[in-house]
Motif scaffolding. Sequence first.
Motif, PDB file in Angstrom:
ATOM      1  N   THR A 191       0.812  -1.218   0.000  1.00 42.04           N
ATOM      2  CA  THR A 191       0.000   0.000   0.000  1.00 42.04           C
ATOM      3  C   THR A 191       0.848   1.272   0.000  1.00 42.04           C
ATOM      4  O   THR A 191       0.368   2.336  -0.376  1.00 42.04           O
ATOM      5  N   HIS A 192       2.114   1.144   0.424  1.00 40.45           N
ATOM      6  CA  HIS A 192       2.985   2.316   0.456  1.00 40.45           C
ATOM      7  C   HIS A 192       3.529   2.673  -0.924  1.00 40.45           C
ATOM      8  O   HIS A 192       4.119   3.743  -1.112  1.00 40.45           O
ATOM      9  N   LEU A 193       3.338   1.794  -1.905  1.00 38.11           N
ATOM     10  CA  LEU A 193       3.863   2.036  -3.246  1.00 38.11           C
ATOM     11  C   LEU A 193       2.933   2.966  -4.025  1.00 38.11           C
ATOM     12  O   LEU A 193       1.711   2.858  -3.935  1.00 38.11           O
ATOM     13  N   ASN A 194       3.530   3.872  -4.801  1.00 41.74           N
ATOM     14  CA  ASN A 194       2.688   4.781  -5.574  1.00 41.74           C
ATOM     15  C   ASN A 194       2.177   4.099  -6.846  1.00 41.74           C
ATOM     16  O   ASN A 194       2.619   3.008  -7.219  1.00 41.74           O
ATOM     17  N   THR A 195       1.253   4.773  -7.518  1.00 38.03           N
ATOM     18  CA  THR A 195       0.563   4.183  -8.668  1.00 38.03           C
ATOM     19  C   THR A 195       1.523   3.806  -9.781  1.00 38.03           C
ATOM     20  O   THR A 195       1.373   2.741 -10.413  1.00 38.03           O
ATOM     21  N   SER A 196       2.512   4.625 -10.036  1.00 39.38           N
ATOM     22  CA  SER A 196       3.439   4.348 -11.133  1.00 39.38           C
ATOM     23  C   SER A 196       4.243   3.073 -10.867  1.00 39.38           C
ATOM     24  O   SER A 196       4.512   2.289 -11.794  1.00 39.38           O
ATOM     25  N   ILE A 197       4.613   2.853  -9.617  1.00 35.94           N
ATOM     26  CA  ILE A 197       5.348   1.627  -9.275  1.00 35.94           C
ATOM     27  C   ILE A 197       4.450   0.405  -9.421  1.00 35.94           C
ATOM     28  O   ILE A 197       4.873  -0.635  -9.940  1.00 35.94           O
ATOM     29  N   ILE A 198       3.205   0.534  -8.980  1.00 37.62           N
ATOM     30  CA  ILE A 198       2.253  -0.567  -9.114  1.00 37.62           C
ATOM     31  C   ILE A 198       2.070  -0.933 -10.588  1.00 37.62           C
ATOM     32  O   ILE A 198       2.065  -2.121 -10.960  1.00 37.62           O
ATOM     33  N   GLU A 199       1.923   0.078 -11.430  1.00 39.55           N
ATOM     34  CA  GLU A 199       1.746  -0.175 -12.859  1.00 39.55           C
ATOM     35  C   GLU A 199       2.980  -0.815 -13.469  1.00 39.55           C
ATOM     36  O   GLU A 199       2.882  -1.665 -14.355  1.00 39.55           O
ATOM     37  N   LYS A 200       4.164  -0.421 -12.987  1.00 40.17           N
ATOM     38  CA  LYS A 200       5.407  -1.024 -13.486  1.00 40.17           C
ATOM     39  C   LYS A 200       5.469  -2.495 -13.081  1.00 40.17           C
ATOM     40  O   LYS A 200       5.879  -3.353 -13.885  1.00 40.17           O
ATOM     41  N   LEU A 201       5.063  -2.793 -11.855  1.00 41.51           N
ATOM     42  CA  LEU A 201       5.057  -4.184 -11.410  1.00 41.51           C
ATOM     43  C   LEU A 201       4.086  -5.023 -12.248  1.00 41.51           C
ATOM     44  O   LEU A 201       4.386  -6.164 -12.600  1.00 41.51           O
ATOM     45  N   LYS A 202       2.953  -4.438 -12.586  1.00 37.51           N
ATOM     46  CA  LYS A 202       1.994  -5.141 -13.441  1.00 37.51           C
ATOM     47  C   LYS A 202       2.584  -5.406 -14.822  1.00 37.51           C
ATOM     48  O   LYS A 202       2.459  -6.505 -15.375  1.00 37.51           O
ATOM     49  N   SER A 203       3.231  -4.377 -15.394  1.00 38.54           N
ATOM     50  CA  SER A 203       3.787  -4.532 -16.735  1.00 38.54           C
ATOM     51  C   SER A 203       4.948  -5.523 -16.767  1.00 38.54           C
ATOM     52  O   SER A 203       5.222  -6.138 -17.800  1.00 38.54           O
ATOM     53  N   ASP A 204       5.621  -5.684 -15.621  1.00 41.44           N
ATOM     54  CA  ASP A 204       6.713  -6.656 -15.531  1.00 41.44           C
ATOM     55  C   ASP A 204       6.214  -8.079 -15.298  1.00 41.44           C
ATOM     56  O   ASP A 204       7.003  -9.029 -15.300  1.00 41.44           O
ATOM     57  N   THR A 205       4.907  -8.203 -15.085  1.00 41.21           N
ATOM     58  CA  THR A 205       4.297  -9.514 -14.867  1.00 41.21           C
ATOM     59  C   THR A 205       3.658  -9.979 -16.165  1.00 41.21           C
ATOM     60  O   THR A 205       2.761  -9.310 -16.683  1.00 41.21           O
ATOM     61  N   PRO A 206       4.102 -11.100 -16.736  1.00 44.71           N
ATOM     62  CA  PRO A 206       3.551 -11.548 -18.013  1.00 44.71           C
ATOM     63  C   PRO A 206       2.024 -11.611 -18.071  1.00 44.71           C
ATOM     64  O   PRO A 206       1.428 -11.322 -19.107  1.00 44.71           O
ATOM     65  N   LEU A 207       1.392 -11.976 -16.985  1.00 50.83           N
ATOM     66  CA  LEU A 207      -0.075 -12.023 -16.990  1.00 50.83           C
ATOM     67  C   LEU A 207      -0.698 -10.642 -16.892  1.00 50.83           C
ATOM     68  O   LEU A 207      -1.910 -10.487 -17.055  1.00 50.83           O
ATOM     69  N   GLY A 208       0.107  -9.629 -16.588  1.00 55.45           N
ATOM     70  CA  GLY A 208      -0.376  -8.254 -16.577  1.00 55.45           C
ATOM     71  C   GLY A 208      -1.242  -7.875 -15.397  1.00 55.45           C
ATOM     72  O   GLY A 208      -1.918  -6.844 -15.423  1.00 55.45           O
ATOM     73  N   ILE A 209      -1.231  -8.682 -14.346  1.00 53.08           N
ATOM     74  CA  ILE A 209      -2.041  -8.397 -13.161  1.00 53.08           C
ATOM     75  C   ILE A 209      -1.224  -8.702 -11.910  1.00 53.08           C
ATOM     76  O   ILE A 209      -0.225  -9.411 -11.971  1.00 53.08           O
ATOM     77  N   LEU A 210      -1.675  -8.156 -10.790  1.00 50.09           N
ATOM     78  CA  LEU A 210      -1.107  -8.539  -9.509  1.00 50.09           C
ATOM     79  C   LEU A 210      -1.933  -9.675  -8.922  1.00 50.09           C
ATOM     80  O   LEU A 210      -3.111  -9.834  -9.238  1.00 50.09           O
ATOM     81  N   GLY A 211      -1.297 -10.460  -8.065  1.00 51.55           N
ATOM     82  CA  GLY A 211      -2.005 -11.553  -7.431  1.00 51.55           C
ATOM     83  C   GLY A 211      -2.890 -11.081  -6.297  1.00 51.55           C
ATOM     84  O   GLY A 211      -2.783  -9.938  -5.824  1.00 51.55           O
ATOM     85  N   THR A 212      -3.763 -11.962  -5.851  1.00 53.47           N
ATOM     86  CA  THR A 212      -4.639 -11.684  -4.718  1.00 53.47           C
ATOM     87  C   THR A 212      -4.339 -12.687  -3.606  1.00 53.47           C
ATOM     88  O   THR A 212      -3.806 -13.779  -3.870  1.00 53.47           O
ATOM     89  N   PRO A 213      -4.683 -12.366  -2.374  1.00 55.43           N
ATOM     90  CA  PRO A 213      -4.520 -13.338  -1.297  1.00 55.43           C
ATOM     91  C   PRO A 213      -5.210 -14.669  -1.583  1.00 55.43           C
ATOM     92  O   PRO A 213      -4.723 -15.727  -1.195  1.00 55.43           O
ATOM     93  N   ARG A 214      -6.320 -14.623  -2.300  1.00 55.85           N
ATOM     94  CA  ARG A 214      -7.044 -15.863  -2.637  1.00 55.85           C
ATOM     95  C   ARG A 214      -6.189 -16.765  -3.529  1.00 55.85           C
ATOM     96  O   ARG A 214      -6.213 -17.995  -3.391  1.00 55.85           O
ATOM     97  N   ASP A 215      -5.416 -16.156  -4.442  1.00 55.91           N
ATOM     98  CA  ASP A 215      -4.543 -16.948  -5.303  1.00 55.91           C
ATOM     99  C   ASP A 215      -3.572 -17.783  -4.478  1.00 55.91           C
ATOM    100  O   ASP A 215      -3.295 -18.945  -4.800  1.00 55.91           O
ATOM    101  N   ILE A 216      -3.049 -17.187  -3.426  1.00 49.49           N
ATOM    102  CA  ILE A 216      -2.093 -17.890  -2.578  1.00 49.49           C
ATOM    103  C   ILE A 216      -2.802 -18.919  -1.706  1.00 49.49           C
ATOM    104  O   ILE A 216      -2.329 -20.045  -1.535  1.00 49.49           O
ATOM    105  N   ALA A 217      -3.948 -18.537  -1.172  1.00 53.26           N
ATOM    106  CA  ALA A 217      -4.702 -19.447  -0.309  1.00 53.26           C
ATOM    107  C   ALA A 217      -5.075 -20.734  -1.033  1.00 53.26           C
ATOM    108  O   ALA A 217      -5.038 -21.824  -0.444  1.00 53.26           O
ATOM    109  N   GLU A 218      -5.418 -20.635  -2.310  1.00 52.64           N
ATOM    110  CA  GLU A 218      -5.791 -21.824  -3.085  1.00 52.64           C
ATOM    111  C   GLU A 218      -4.622 -22.793  -3.213  1.00 52.64           C
ATOM    112  O   GLU A 218      -4.804 -24.016  -3.136  1.00 52.64           O
TER     113      GLU A 218
END
Length: 244
Positions: A191-218
């Motif tokens: 949550t401390h990361l700004n929007t531009s960093i979040i978008e960069k992390l998304k673009s660096d992820t081949p699926l183009g999205i961030l994970g959710t806690p549910r993804d890990i729980a499964e």
Amino acid sequence: MKKTVLITGASRGIGREIAKLFAANDYNVAINYFKSEEEAEKLYLHLRDEGYSVIKVQGDVSNRIQVDSMMNIIYNRFGDIDVLVNNAGVAQQKLFTDISEDDWDWMFNVNIKGMFNCCQAVLPKMINNKRGKIINISSIWGLTGSSCEVHYSASKAAVIEFTKALAKEVGPSNIQVNCVAPGIIKTDMITHLNTSIIEKLKSDTPLGILGTPRDIAEVVLFLASSKADFITGQIISPNGGFVI
């Protein structure tokens, strides 16, 4: 017979989602928390009101006396602990030259000693019963390392090697020990990361999205199930392709 899971650090984020998913899959759920009492109480009441079998147990996992006390409470309520999820952990971003000895000790006390304490506390019964599942939560930074998080990366790398070694040792007792190393997940830790960093992390992820806690729980639920009885000593990293 209904199985019991203990999830450390279960009051928020990934731990909270793991607790909810296990409860929905007919486990007795022990919610461990240390300081986040209000969040733990909300989760406990929510699950209880849904009709699930759940307790909350306070305890600092880095303190062996508190861990043993917590285990006794769970054993008295549910009997055995069939699944241990070592999710409790801390993170911190600092230049390596700014990391203090206290910072280093805090990181390893929670992330490594906490896991050590909980595993040692549950294993005698698991070994006696000739069954059990231990799932340790690491991070992609334990696989690759992260700038400005040397102590965090080192502790999470230790989680991985701890998992491999323990799996070899307790495998003859039919106990599976595995590790989940999440990628970038939408929790309070980012949550401390700004929007531009979040978008960069998304673009660096081949699926183009961030994970959710549910993804890990499964993934954790799968590793705890009989479907994963032939899987041990493995590191599974749900990260959207961020690390391949």
